[in-house]
Write an enzyme that holds these catalytic residues in place. Structure first.
Site, short mmCIF file in Angstrom:
data_model
loop_
_atom_site.label_atom_id
_atom_site.label_comp_id
_atom_site.label_asym_id
_atom_site.label_seq_id
_atom_site.Cartn_x
_atom_site.Cartn_y
_atom_site.Cartn_z
N GLU A 37 1.08 -1.28 0.16
CA GLU A 37 0.03 -0.47 -0.15
C GLU A 37 0.59 1.09 -0.01
O GLU A 37 1.66 0.72 0.25
CB GLU A 37 -0.95 -0.26 0.74
CG GLU A 37 -1.97 1.37 1.73
CD GLU A 37 -2.17 1.36 2.61
OE1 GLU A 37 -2.41 0.38 3.21
OE2 GLU A 37 -3.46 2.68 2.41
N ARG A 263 6.03 -13.26 9.20
CA ARG A 263 6.73 -11.35 9.39
C ARG A 263 7.27 -11.78 9.77
O ARG A 263 8.28 -12.08 10.53
CB ARG A 263 5.10 -10.54 10.03
CG ARG A 263 4.24 -10.35 9.51
CD ARG A 263 3.73 -9.34 10.96
NE ARG A 263 4.19 -8.28 9.86
CZ ARG A 263 3.51 -7.07 9.07
NH1 ARG A 263 2.42 -7.61 8.66
NH2 ARG A 263 3.67 -5.64 9.01
N LYS A 273 4.62 0.40 8.76
CA LYS A 273 4.71 1.72 8.10
C LYS A 273 4.19 3.14 9.21
O LYS A 273 4.62 4.78 9.65
CB LYS A 273 4.60 1.91 6.86
CG LYS A 273 4.91 1.06 5.83
CD LYS A 273 3.57 1.35 4.92
CE LYS A 273 4.00 -0.18 4.44
NZ LYS A 273 2.34 -0.24 3.23
P1 ATP Z 1 2.73 -2.27 7.32
O1 ATP Z 1 2.58 -2.18 8.89
O2 ATP Z 1 3.83 -1.89 7.51
O3 ATP Z 1 2.55 -1.02 6.88
P2 ATP Z 1 1.70 -3.64 5.68
O4 ATP Z 1 1.37 -5.46 5.47
O5 ATP Z 1 0.56 -2.84 6.01
O6 ATP Z 1 2.64 -3.56 6.78
P3 ATP Z 1 1.30 -3.14 2.79
O7 ATP Z 1 2.27 -2.67 2.03
O8 ATP Z 1 0.74 -3.95 3.14
O9 ATP Z 1 2.43 -3.49 4.62
O10 ATP Z 1 2.70 -4.71 2.39
C1 ATP Z 1 2.89 -5.25 1.28
C2 ATP Z 1 3.36 -6.93 1.65
O11 ATP Z 1 4.71 -7.18 2.60
C3 ATP Z 1 2.11 -7.63 1.87
O12 ATP Z 1 2.45 -8.66 0.76
C4 ATP Z 1 2.89 -7.67 3.47
O13 ATP Z 1 2.66 -8.99 3.81
C5 ATP Z 1 4.97 -8.19 2.80
N1 ATP Z 1 5.47 -7.18 4.77
C6 ATP Z 1 4.66 -6.82 4.72
N2 ATP Z 1 5.85 -6.27 6.07
C7 ATP Z 1 6.40 -8.15 6.09
C8 ATP Z 1 7.45 -7.84 7.29
N3 ATP Z 1 7.42 -7.68 8.85
N4 ATP Z 1 7.51 -9.41 6.59
C9 ATP Z 1 7.58 -9.52 5.84
N5 ATP Z 1 6.62 -9.39 5.23
C10 ATP Z 1 5.22 -8.25 5.30
MG MG Z 2 -0.99 -2.75 5.27
#
Ligand code: ATP
Ligand code: MG
Length: 561
Positions: A37, A263, A273
Site C-alpha cells: 500500500e 512476518r 509503516k
Molecule cells: P505495515 O504495517 O508496515 O504498513 P503492511 O503489511 O500493512 O505493513 P503492505 O504495504 O500492505 O504493508 O505490505 C505489502 C506486502 O509486504 C504484504 O504482502 C505484506 O504481507 C508484506 N509485509 C509487510 N510487512 C512485512 C514483514 N514485516 N515481513 C514480511 N512481509 C511483510
Molecule cells: Mg497494510
C-alpha cells in the site's frame, strides 16, 4: 536473483508447493506479486516479501507484478509510489510489465459488486460504524443480521448506483456481502466491501466517492492479473476463507491460491509503516531515508548493499514459525558482501598528531598499497608519508593494558604500508590530554621486518598534508530496547516506543581520510581499514568538493555479548 550470492537456494514450504503445482501440471509457470500500500516507505519486512516474491519468479522463470494496493486515498501519495518503485529496483528486481494499481481495477471491482448484488449475495446496509460493531458479535458470540439484509435486489441495485453517484453522505451506507453472521470467523460476518468516502485519490482523482475494501479488492486484483501463488503474511490467514468466497461467487474464471508466511520482526527496529511514519512526523529522524531507519531507503543511505539485503532475506528463510531476527544477522550479511566489493583506504576518525622527528625528504620513502588485498584489479595508490602524520587516538596508550600491541611511550608499532616507528616523547596540554607524539622512524623497515626484534602491531595513519577532511556520521541502534513497541508499563499498557530512542544513535565527527575518496561518486562504499565500512552520502557528498560519509557497519559484530 537469489542464487547470485553463490549461496545455494534454500527450499521452503512455498517452493515445495510450487514444485508440486508445476509437476502436476496445475500451472505451467508461476505468477506472483508484491502488493504494497503506497502509504509510506518500504521497510526491511517488505524487503523479505520482495525477495520472496521476485526471487521465486526469477528462480522459476515466472513473473512477478508490482501492484500498488491503493484503496485508502487519504493515506496514499505519489511520493510513496515513487519510493516503492525505487526500493524494488534498487534491491535488484524487475517487475513484469508496467506497475499495476488496484485503482486500475475500480471499474471491474464495481461491476463484480453489481454481479454479487444481482445474485442476492450483497446488500446495501445503513448501519453506522457503531451499530455495525454491536451487530458483529465477538470472538465468542455470533453476530446478528443487519435489519437491512433482506432488501430486494432491485432496491440494492438502486441504492448502490446512488452510492456511486454521490447521493449519500460519507459513511452513511456500505455495501456488504451476505455470508454468515454466525460464522466462527469474524471476517465472514457479512463483511463490508464498499464504503462512501469523498477523498481525492492520487490516481483516480474525484472520479469515485465509493472505495472497495482491502479483502474484496485483493483477491479480485490477484485474479485479474492471473496470479498463481498469492503470498502474504500470517495475519491474513483468517481472511483466506473470504478471499476464496469472493472468487467462488463471481464469474472471474481464475482462482489464485493464498499462502501465508510469518512476518519478519527485526530487533532494535520497527517494522510498521505507521510507527516509522510517527518518527518522521515527530522529527525524531531526518526523514524516511535517515540512515538509522529500517526502511529500504534508509538502509541504502546507510550503505547496505542490495546483495547484502538479499543474502539476509535468504538466511532468515520463509516459514510459518516466528521470525524474530537480531540486527546482527542483517549487519553480518551486509558485512559479508561488502568484504569482497569495498576498496580499502585509511581514515583516522579521532586523530592525534605524530611528528616523525627523523623524517628526511628524499630518504624517507612511500609505498603503493592495493585497494583490496584479494582483488588486484581494484588497482593501487601511493600512500604518501611526511613529517607530520595522524594516528587514531585510541591506538596510543601511555599506560597500556596487558597484551597491548599498538603504540605506547617508548614502544614500537608498524604504520600500515610503511615503516616501524618508535614513540620517543609524549606531549600533553595543561589538562593532561595527549596532544602530540614525537616518534622516530626505523628507516630499515620499509617492506621488511626490523632486525633482531619483533614488532607485532600495525596501525592505520595518514600524512597530515595529504589527507583531506571528511564529515563522518557514526550510526548506532535507533532504539535501546530490542522490541521498542512491545514494552508494557506497570498498568499493562504498551509504553510509547518513542521513549526508547537511543540518544547516542548518531555522532558526527570530522575525520581525516585519504584524498582519493574526495573524487568518489555518492554511494561509493569503502572499507576504512580497521574501522569498518563507510559509504559516501547519497545526497550530501559532493565529488571534488566535500566528503561526507556514513558508517555502514563495523568490521566485527560489536553487539555480540
Ligand atoms: P505495515 O504495517 O508496515 O504498513 P503492511 O503489511 O500493512 O505493513 P503492505 O504495504 O500492505 O504493508 O505490505 C505489502 C506486502 O509486504 C504484504 O504482502 C505484506 O504481507 C508484506 N509485509 C509487510 N510487512 C512485512 C514483514 N514485516 N515481513 C514480511 N512481509 C511483510
Ligand atoms: Mg497494510
Amino acid at each position: 536473483m537469489s542464487t547470485e550470492n553463490n549461496a545455494p537456494v534454500v527450499s521452503n514450504f512455498i517452493r515445495n508447493i510450487i514444485d508440486e503445482d508445476l509437476a502436476s501440471g496445475k500451472h505451467a509457470s508461476i505468477v506472483t506479486r508484491f502488493p504494497p500500500e503506497p502509504n509510506g516507505y518500504l521497510h526491511v519486512g517488505h524487503a523479505k516479501s520482495i525477495c520472496l516474491n521476485f526471487g521465486l519468479a526469477d528462480d522459476y522463470q515466472g513473473k512477478c507484478n508490482l501492484r500498488m494496493d491503493d484503496t485508502n486515498p487519504e493515506k496514499e501519495s505519489d511520493e510513496y509510489v515513487q519510493s516503492i518503485k525505487d526500493s524494488v529496483s534498487w534491491l535488484g528486481f524487475k517487475w513484469d510489465g508496467e506497475v499495476r494499481y488496484a485503482s486500475d481495477y475500480f471499474q471491474p471491482l464495481y461491476d463484480y459488486a453489481v454481479e454479487l448484488i444481482k445474485a442476492g449475495k450483497a446488500f446495501v446496509c445503513d448501519l453506522n460504524a457503531e451499530e455495525m460493531r454491536a451487530y458483529r458479535g465477538s470472538l465468542t458470540e455470533p453476530g446478528k443480521n443487519s435489519p437491512y439484509r433482506d432488501r430486494s435486489i432491485e432496491e440494492n441495485l438502486d441504492l448502490f448506483t446512488r452510492m456511486k453517484n454521490g447521493e449519500f453522505p460519507d459513511g452513511s451506507k456500505t455495501l456488504r456481502l451476505k455470508i454468515d453472521m454466525s460464522s466462527g470467523n469474524v471476517n465472514m460476518r457479512d463483511p463490508v466491501i464498499y464504503r462512501i468516502r469523498r477523498a481525492h485519490h492520487h490516481r483516480t482523482g474525484d472520479t469515485w466517492c465509493i472505495y472497495p475494501m482491502y479483502d474484496y479488492t485483493h483477491c479480485i486484483s490477484d485474479a485479474i492479473e492471473g496470479i498463481t501463488h498469492s503470498l502474504c503474511t500470517l495475519e491474513f490467514e483468517d481472511h483466506r476463507p473470504l478471499y476464496d468466497w469472493v472468487l467462488d461467487n463471481i464469474s472471474i474464471g481464475c482462482h489464485p491460491r493464498q499462502y501465508e508466511f510469518s512476518r519478519l520482526e527485526l530487533l532494535y527496529a520497527l517494522t510498521s509503516k505507521r510507527k516509522l511514519q510517527a518518527l518522521v512526523n515527530d522529527g525524531l529522524v531526518t526523514g524516511w531515508d535517515d540512515p538509522r531507519m529500517p526502511t529500504i531507503a534508509g538502509m541504502r543511505r546507510r550503505g547496505f548493499s542490495p546483495a547484502g539485503i538479499r543474502l539476509f532475506a535468504q538466511r532468515i528463510g520463509v516459514s510459518r514459525g516466528e521470525n524474530i531476527i537480531d540486527m546482527s544477522v542483517l549487519e553480518g550479511a551486509v558485512r559479508e558482501t561488502l568484504e569482497a566489493e569495498a576498496p580499502r583506504v585509511m581514515a583516522v576518525l579521532d586523530p592525534i598528531k605524530v611528528t616523525l622527528t627523523n623524517f628526511e625528504e628524499g630518504v624517507t620513502a612511500s609505498r603503493a598499497a592495493p585497494f583490496h588485498p584479494h582483488h588486484p584489479e581494484f588497482g593501487e595508490r601511493e600512500v604518501p608519508i611526511s613529517r607530520e602524520i595522524y594516528i587514531e587516538r585510541d591506538d596510543f596508550a601511555e599506560v597500556p593494558p596487558p597484551k597491548w600491541q599498538r603504540l605506547t611511550a617508548g614502544g614500537e608499532v608498524r604504520l600500515r604500508y610503511s615503516y616501524v616507528i618508535k614513540c620517543d616523547e609524549v606531549i600533553k596540554d595543561a589538562t593532561g590530554r595527549v596532544v602530540e607524539l614525537k616518534c622516530s622512524i626505523d628507516h630499515d623497515t620499509l617492506g621488511q621486518n626490523p632486525v633482531g626484534r619483533k614488532v607485532k602491531g600495525v596501525i592505520h595513519w595518514l600524512s597530515c598534508e595529504h589527507a583531506i577532511e571528511a564529515q563522518v556520521r557514526l550510526y548506532d541502534r535507533l532504539f535501546t530496547e530490542p522490541r521498542p513497541d512491545a514494552v508494557r508499563g506497570e498498568d499493562g499498557e504498551y509504553v510509547d516506543f518513542r521513549q526508547f530512542l537511543n540518544p547516542h544513535s548518531l555522532a558526527t565527527v570530522t575525520a581525516c581520510v585519504e584524498d582519493v575518496v574526495l573524487k568518489a561518486e555518492p554511494e561509493t562504499r569503502y572499507q576504512f581499514e580497521r574501522l569498518g565500512y563507510f559509504v559516501t552520502d547519497r545526497y550530501e557528498h559532493q565529488p571534488g568538493v566535500k566528503a561526507v560519509f556514513n558508517r555502514t557497519v563495523g568490521l566485527k559484530d560489536s553487539w555480540a555479548k
